[in-house]
Design a protein around this motif. Structure first.
Motif, PDB file in Angstrom:
ATOM      1  N   ASN A 220       1.515  -1.657  -5.211  1.00  0.00           N
ATOM      2  CA  ASN A 220       1.952  -2.743  -6.087  1.00  0.00           C
ATOM      3  C   ASN A 220       1.214  -4.023  -5.693  1.00  0.00           C
ATOM      4  N   GLN A 221       1.093  -4.917  -6.672  1.00  0.00           N
ATOM      5  CA  GLN A 221       0.457  -6.216  -6.417  1.00  0.00           C
ATOM      6  C   GLN A 221       1.341  -7.289  -7.026  1.00  0.00           C
ATOM      7  N   TYR A 222       1.597  -8.340  -6.236  1.00  0.00           N
ATOM      8  CA  TYR A 222       2.472  -9.426  -6.676  1.00  0.00           C
ATOM      9  C   TYR A 222       1.739 -10.750  -6.520  1.00  0.00           C
ATOM     10  N   ASN A 223       1.904 -11.627  -7.489  1.00  0.00           N
ATOM     11  CA  ASN A 223       1.388 -12.998  -7.405  1.00  0.00           C
ATOM     12  C   ASN A 223       2.584 -13.921  -7.233  1.00  0.00           C
ATOM     13  N   LEU A 224       2.611 -14.624  -6.112  1.00  0.00           N
ATOM     14  CA  LEU A 224       3.723 -15.519  -5.810  1.00  0.00           C
ATOM     15  C   LEU A 224       3.237 -16.961  -5.763  1.00  0.00           C
ATOM     16  N   ASN A 225       4.047 -17.855  -6.287  1.00  0.00           N
ATOM     17  CA  ASN A 225       3.772 -19.294  -6.227  1.00  0.00           C
ATOM     18  C   ASN A 225       4.840 -19.949  -5.362  1.00  0.00           C
TER      19      ASN A 225
ATOM     20  N   PHE B 169       0.839  -1.210   0.000  1.00  0.00           N
ATOM     21  CA  PHE B 169       0.000   0.000   0.000  1.00  0.00           C
ATOM     22  C   PHE B 169       0.865   1.248   0.000  1.00  0.00           C
ATOM     23  N   LYS B 170       0.294   2.308  -0.498  1.00  0.00           N
ATOM     24  CA  LYS B 170       0.970   3.600  -0.453  1.00  0.00           C
ATOM     25  C   LYS B 170       0.998   4.056   1.002  1.00  0.00           C
ATOM     26  N   PRO B 171       2.019   4.838   1.377  1.00  0.00           N
ATOM     27  CA  PRO B 171       2.139   5.238   2.782  1.00  0.00           C
ATOM     28  C   PRO B 171       0.907   6.024   3.263  1.00  0.00           C
ATOM     29  N   PHE B 172       0.428   5.619   4.421  1.00  0.00           N
ATOM     30  CA  PHE B 172      -0.686   6.266   5.119  1.00  0.00           C
ATOM     31  C   PHE B 172      -1.970   6.299   4.276  1.00  0.00           C
ATOM     32  N   SER B 173      -2.217   5.236   3.490  1.00  0.00           N
ATOM     33  CA  SER B 173      -3.447   5.188   2.698  1.00  0.00           C
ATOM     34  C   SER B 173      -3.871   3.736   2.523  1.00  0.00           C
TER      35      SER B 173
END
Length: 185
Positions: A109-114, A100-104
């Motif tokens: 960013n979004q990551y998909n991890l396997n 998340f952006k700071p204080f919001s």
């Protein structure tokens, strides 16, 4: 010197040295009466305790490194004459990571991890070879790979199979309709 007086007189009259007589006595008839080694030494050797089946479980986010290290564990076990009964892969675990952006509450960013997992099952591992085997594979453990050694459990066997969702849905529909029909022959 001798307990038998007749034998002592015989030695003196013939003139045989004491050591020669002892060597002759033990080289001929007395050997069969006195075995040189105890019988328990003829058994196949010391019994080395064995471990129950063990699973060497490795996990990583990098598929190629994990596959290579899994084959390395298998080859190392074979080189140390340790029996590998089975190797298997479990379905990958998928994670969705968001920053998340700071204080919001807005997603930055979004990551998909396997997370991939491989298991190597080792059976009849002698307790004398176990420390060496685990030290060698731990020393070669690549970065980003986690290793866990545990006793084999039946739940490990169940986790390796991917459930067939369509089949389970059809079974639940069949049960809702009254179950399978029983035909008489």
């Amino acid at each position: 010197m001798f307990k038998l007086p007749i034998l002592g007189r015989l030695i003196r009259t013939v003139g045989v040295a004491h050591t020669e007589l002892v060597n002759v006595m033990f080289s001929r008839g007395l050997r069969s009466n006195f075995p040189a080694e105890p019988e328990y030494l003829d058994i196949q050797g010391p019994q080395v305790p064995l471990y129950e089946p063990l699973n060497v479980q490795i996990k990583s986010y990098d598929y190629t490194v994990l596959e290579t290290f899994s084959s390395y564990i298998h080859k190392t076990a074979e080189n140390l004459e340790i029996e590998v009964e089975d190797c298997w892969a479990t379905p990958c675990q998928k994670y969705k990571i968001q920053t998340f952006k700071p204080f919001s509450t807005q997603v930055d960013n979004q990551y998909n991890l396997n997370l991939y997992e491989r298991n190597v099952q080792v059976v009849d591992l002698p307790t004398t070879k176990a420390p060496l085997f685990f030290h060698v594979i731990q020393a070669a453990l690549p970065e980003g790979v986690r290793m866990n050694v545990k006793l084999h459990d039946d739940t490990d066997e169940l986790l390796r199979y991917v459930p067939d969702l369509e089949l389970t849905q059809l079974k639940s529909e069949l049960d809702a309709l009254g179950g399978p029909s029983k035909s008489k022959r």
